[in-house]
Design a protein around this motif. Sequence first.
Motif, short mmCIF file in Angstrom:
data_model
loop_
_atom_site.label_atom_id
_atom_site.label_comp_id
_atom_site.label_asym_id
_atom_site.label_seq_id
_atom_site.Cartn_x
_atom_site.Cartn_y
_atom_site.Cartn_z
N THR A 187 82.36 -17.92 -11.18
CA THR A 187 81.81 -18.08 -10.25
C THR A 187 80.35 -19.19 -9.67
OG1 THR A 187 80.07 -15.97 -11.14
CG2 THR A 187 82.03 -15.44 -9.81
N GLY A 188 79.79 -19.64 -10.45
CA GLY A 188 79.49 -21.03 -10.43
C GLY A 188 78.07 -20.76 -11.01
N GLU A 189 77.70 -19.64 -11.99
CA GLU A 189 76.12 -19.00 -12.11
C GLU A 189 75.50 -19.79 -13.04
OE1 GLU A 189 75.75 -14.62 -12.30
OE2 GLU A 189 76.56 -14.07 -9.90
N LEU A 190 76.51 -20.90 -13.86
CA LEU A 190 75.75 -21.34 -14.74
C LEU A 190 75.51 -22.90 -14.62
CD1 LEU A 190 78.25 -19.33 -17.43
CD2 LEU A 190 75.62 -18.57 -17.44
N ARG A 191 76.14 -23.34 -13.47
CA ARG A 191 76.67 -24.50 -14.10
C ARG A 191 75.04 -25.07 -13.26
NH1 ARG A 191 79.62 -25.15 -10.05
NH2 ARG A 191 81.83 -24.86 -11.63
N GLN A 192 74.28 -26.17 -14.40
CA GLN A 192 73.53 -26.73 -14.56
C GLN A 192 71.84 -25.81 -13.84
OE1 GLN A 192 73.18 -29.42 -14.89
NE2 GLN A 192 75.49 -30.24 -15.15
N ARG A 193 71.82 -24.42 -15.04
CA ARG A 193 71.47 -23.71 -15.29
C ARG A 193 70.37 -23.64 -16.29
NH1 ARG A 193 71.53 -18.58 -11.28
NH2 ARG A 193 72.54 -19.62 -9.44
N VAL A 194 68.66 -23.21 -15.75
CA VAL A 194 67.72 -23.16 -17.20
C VAL A 194 67.49 -22.27 -16.83
CG1 VAL A 194 65.80 -24.68 -18.40
CG2 VAL A 194 67.84 -26.18 -16.88
N LYS A 221 65.53 -18.47 -9.48
CA LYS A 221 65.34 -16.53 -9.71
C LYS A 221 63.93 -16.10 -10.77
CE LYS A 221 69.33 -14.41 -10.55
NZ LYS A 221 70.33 -13.64 -11.98
N ARG A 222 63.46 -15.34 -10.20
CA ARG A 222 62.76 -14.27 -11.65
C ARG A 222 62.75 -13.07 -10.52
NH1 ARG A 222 56.36 -16.51 -12.01
NH2 ARG A 222 57.44 -17.93 -13.36
N GLU A 229 64.84 -18.57 -14.08
CA GLU A 229 66.07 -19.18 -14.29
C GLU A 229 65.63 -20.49 -13.34
OE1 GLU A 229 69.76 -17.97 -13.09
OE2 GLU A 229 70.23 -16.54 -14.74
N TYR A 230 66.23 -21.41 -13.44
CA TYR A 230 66.11 -22.85 -12.95
C TYR A 230 67.57 -23.45 -12.52
CZ TYR A 230 61.03 -22.24 -13.74
OH TYR A 230 60.03 -21.43 -13.63
N HIS A 231 67.47 -24.47 -11.20
CA HIS A 231 68.35 -25.22 -10.60
C HIS A 231 67.75 -26.44 -10.46
CE1 HIS A 231 71.69 -27.02 -9.01
NE2 HIS A 231 72.80 -26.72 -9.99
N GLY A 232 67.97 -27.35 -11.26
CA GLY A 232 67.13 -28.65 -11.21
C GLY A 232 65.39 -28.17 -11.15
N HIS A 258 69.89 -15.37 -23.58
CA HIS A 258 69.37 -16.15 -22.75
C HIS A 258 68.56 -17.07 -22.63
CE1 HIS A 258 71.74 -12.19 -21.75
NE2 HIS A 258 71.15 -11.84 -22.12
N ARG A 259 68.88 -18.55 -23.66
CA ARG A 259 67.22 -19.47 -23.53
C ARG A 259 68.90 -20.61 -23.45
NH1 ARG A 259 64.34 -22.44 -21.53
NH2 ARG A 259 63.89 -24.36 -22.73
N TRP A 260 68.68 -21.24 -21.96
CA TRP A 260 69.26 -22.22 -21.88
C TRP A 260 69.03 -23.89 -21.30
CZ3 TRP A 260 72.04 -18.97 -17.27
CH2 TRP A 260 72.79 -17.51 -18.03
N PRO A 261 68.26 -24.18 -22.58
CA PRO A 261 67.92 -25.13 -21.67
C PRO A 261 68.11 -26.32 -20.95
CG PRO A 261 68.30 -25.82 -24.15
CD PRO A 261 69.33 -24.23 -23.57
N THR A 262 68.84 -26.89 -20.86
CA THR A 262 69.70 -27.94 -19.81
C THR A 262 71.00 -27.52 -19.31
OG1 THR A 262 71.39 -28.61 -21.89
CG2 THR A 262 69.21 -29.34 -22.25
#
Length: 226
Positions: free
Chosen positions: A118-125, A170-171, A162-165, A79-83
Amino acid sequence: MSRFRNEVAHLQAHIKTLRLGAGALLLIALVMGGGWWSAPRDLTIHVPPDLRSGSTRPWWDVPPESVYAFTFYVWQQLHRWPTNGEEDYARNLHALSPYFTPACRAFLQADYDYRRSTGELRQRVRGVYEIPGRGYGDNPTARVRTVSDRNWVVTLDLSADEYHGPEQVKRALVRYPIKVERSDVDPARNPFGLALDCYDGAPQRIAAPTPEPPARGGLGQQGDSP
């Protein structure tokens, strides 16, 4: 003449005995050679992380603390998505696939496909980390439940951010009950000999741990003492 024949018969019987003995020794040598050839060249020994005290255990035994450390490490890396979650999640699934059972790998792939659609991954950190006070050392029996010598259930209490930009979207504090099993099938790709079998039940939202009240008799009392 009869004495000569008896001596010859005796010698022939002795030669036959020697041949049988040599054949038995050859058979034993072949069996021992086969056992030596099939013996593993490397053994994975799980050593408890705290070495301040001695530990005696069979080499094949996996201590609960090692099971917990393995589960937390793999789950955190997954679950580590750095970019970008679309790329990072897929890459993590591929890189960590030796540490999942086939059923769990299929479940996570379906989860990735659904989140992507569902677009939950696009550009998500994203990153997950252990909630302070909810680690293995705080309550070992609650963190690892031994089902058998080959199966465990590990409970991870993690915070997922989770961050978007630059914006945090989300926390969540989540409890993950994860099944773990022994998997000594590919030591080259999985030297731990363990594999995650995904959830033992549905993940649950949990409340933040209540901070402990400060100890009485702090700095004020220290200042009054000579």
